[in-house]
Design an enzyme around this catalytic site. Structure first.
Site, PDB file in Angstrom:
ATOM      1  CB  SER A  18      -9.432   4.705  -4.307  1.00 38.86           C
ATOM      2  OG  SER A  18      -8.555   3.679  -3.913  1.00 38.86           O
ATOM      3  NE  ARG A  20     -11.789   0.667   0.202  1.00 41.98           N
ATOM      4  CZ  ARG A  20     -10.917   1.326   0.943  1.00 41.98           C
ATOM      5  NH1 ARG A  20      -9.640   1.091   0.842  1.00 41.98           N
ATOM      6  NH2 ARG A  20     -11.332   2.207   1.836  1.00 41.98           N
ATOM      7  CG  ASP A  28      -8.835   3.563   4.348  1.00 35.93           C
ATOM      8  OD1 ASP A  28      -9.259   3.473   3.188  1.00 35.93           O
ATOM      9  OD2 ASP A  28      -7.695   3.981   4.639  1.00 35.93           O
ATOM     10  CG  ASP A  51      -5.929   6.180  -2.152  1.00 39.16           C
ATOM     11  OD1 ASP A  51      -7.117   6.532  -2.230  1.00 39.16           O
ATOM     12  OD2 ASP A  51      -5.397   5.880  -1.061  1.00 39.16           O
ATOM     13  CG  ASP A 105      -2.267   0.745   0.882  1.00 41.82           C
ATOM     14  OD1 ASP A 105      -2.294   1.959   1.197  1.00 41.82           O
ATOM     15  OD2 ASP A 105      -3.231   0.167   0.336  1.00 41.82           O
ATOM     16  CG  ASP A 106       0.679   6.071   0.823  1.00 41.75           C
ATOM     17  OD1 ASP A 106       1.697   6.261   0.133  1.00 41.75           O
ATOM     18  OD2 ASP A 106      -0.089   6.992   1.160  1.00 41.75           O
ATOM     19  CE  LYS A 145      -5.970   1.419  -1.931  1.00 41.22           C
ATOM     20  NZ  LYS A 145      -5.799   1.106  -0.491  1.00 41.22           N
TER      21      LYS A 145
END
Ligand SMILES: *[C@@H]1O[C@H](CO)[C@@H](O)[C@H](O)[C@H]1NC(C)=O
Ligand SMILES: *[C@@H]1O[C@H](CO)[C@@H](O)[C@H](O)[C@H]1NC(C)=O
Ligand SMILES: *[C@@H]1O[C@H](CO)[C@@H](O)[C@H](O)[C@H]1NC(C)=O
Length: 269
Positions: free
Chosen positions: A188, A213, A217, A156, A77-78, A154
């Protein structure tokens, strides 16, 4: 019998992103919920976002029987990248925490029959403040991920506005396709539009993304899990028709992604 009929209807009428990815809902492991943006590998080497963390998780998935159940994605992820792009303007992993680089890490996954997912953001910066992938960087970054052998991306939406998102999410879909490497695409976007029509167009999402998404979260609490379950329950008439082979709603890890302590996949089936 019902299953066969429903599947037939889906394949006949639902048009999904044509990249052959995620024909069944993706299952695997994602770092964020438990490890967040912990980059302190000096004081917290076991929990920091580093190649070692993802290799450890790959070992668990491949050696403890999870892979055979379908848990094949290991997703970064980030907070994985360096604060600076390289001299050619490409994203690069943090050199201290990912000394072997993302390409080697992808190979580590592939050697074990697993897939590597990575994270980027449509805005000027990621949610954690790392370099983003705004409109003008989309093609370059898609190509970088493909060159590294990444299997899922992914995208975002922090630090971007609605106009940029409207352009950027479809553009990234095209750019990933143009690399020639099949890369599962997780958007997202709807989570930044409130998750519901008329702002969210689920027909369009199904055409450009494999996964999206819809809602906030997941946090490390039962209340958070319940609020996500409630939201999906309340909006099921909109959400169920949006999903099918190659295009899925993503209630964050409630659906399919394991926590560090192997949160049982109770809502998977
Ligand atoms: C790109 O899109 C075309 C047309 O939808 C599809 O046939 C092809 O498999 C896609 N390629 C990749 C790598 O996603
Ligand atoms: C969105 O951001 C872009 C680029 O920063 C800017 O040019 C545009 O005016 C913004 N649009 C809105 C609706 O805020
Ligand atoms: C939603 O997207 C589809 C497919 O891209 C498009 O045909 C349709 O017009 C869109 N609907 C709305 C309300 O914008």
């Amino acid at each position: 019998m019902y299953g066969a009929v429903i599947f037939l209807v889906c394949t006949l009428y639902a048009s999904a992103l044509d990249n052959g990815q995620m024909l069944t809902p993706p299952m695997g492991w994602l770092a964020w919920e438990r490890f967040r943006c912990d980059i302190d590998c000096v004081n917290d080497p076991k929990n920091c976002i580093s190649e070692k963390l993802f290799m450890d998780m790959a070992d668990r998935l491949s050696e403890d029987g999870w892979r055979e159940l379908g848990y094949v994605y290991v997703n970064i992820d980030d907070c994985w990248s360096s604060m600076d792009r390289d001299k050619d303007g490409r994203l690069q992993a943090d050199p201290k925490r990912f000394p072997s680089g993302i390409k080697k890490l992808a190979q580590y996954m592939h050697d074990r029959g697993l897939k590597l997912g990575i994270y980027g953001d449509m805005g000027t910066h990621t949610c954690g403040g790392y370099p983003g992938t705004p409109l003008e960087k989309i093609e370059l970054d898609a190509q970088t991920f493909a060159d590294w052998g990444v299997d899922m991306f992914k995208y975002d939406g922090c630090y971007s506005n609605a106009t940029e998102q409207e352009q950027g999410y479809p553009l990234m879909s095209k750019a990933l396709n143009a690399t020639g490497r099949p890369i599962g695409y997780s958007c997202s976007w709807p989570a930044y539009q409130g998750g519901l029509p008329p702002k969210v167009n689920y027909t369009q999402l199904g055409e450009i993304c494999n996964l999206w998404r819809n809602y906030g979260d997941i946090q490390d609490s039962w209340d958070s899990i319940l609020s996500i379950v409630d939201w999906f329950f309340e909006n099921q008439d909109v959400l169920i028709p949006a999903a099918g082979p190659g295009k899925w709603n993503d209630p964050d890890m409630v659906r399919n992604l394991l926590k560090h302590n192997f949160f049982p996949p109770v809502f998977c089936r």
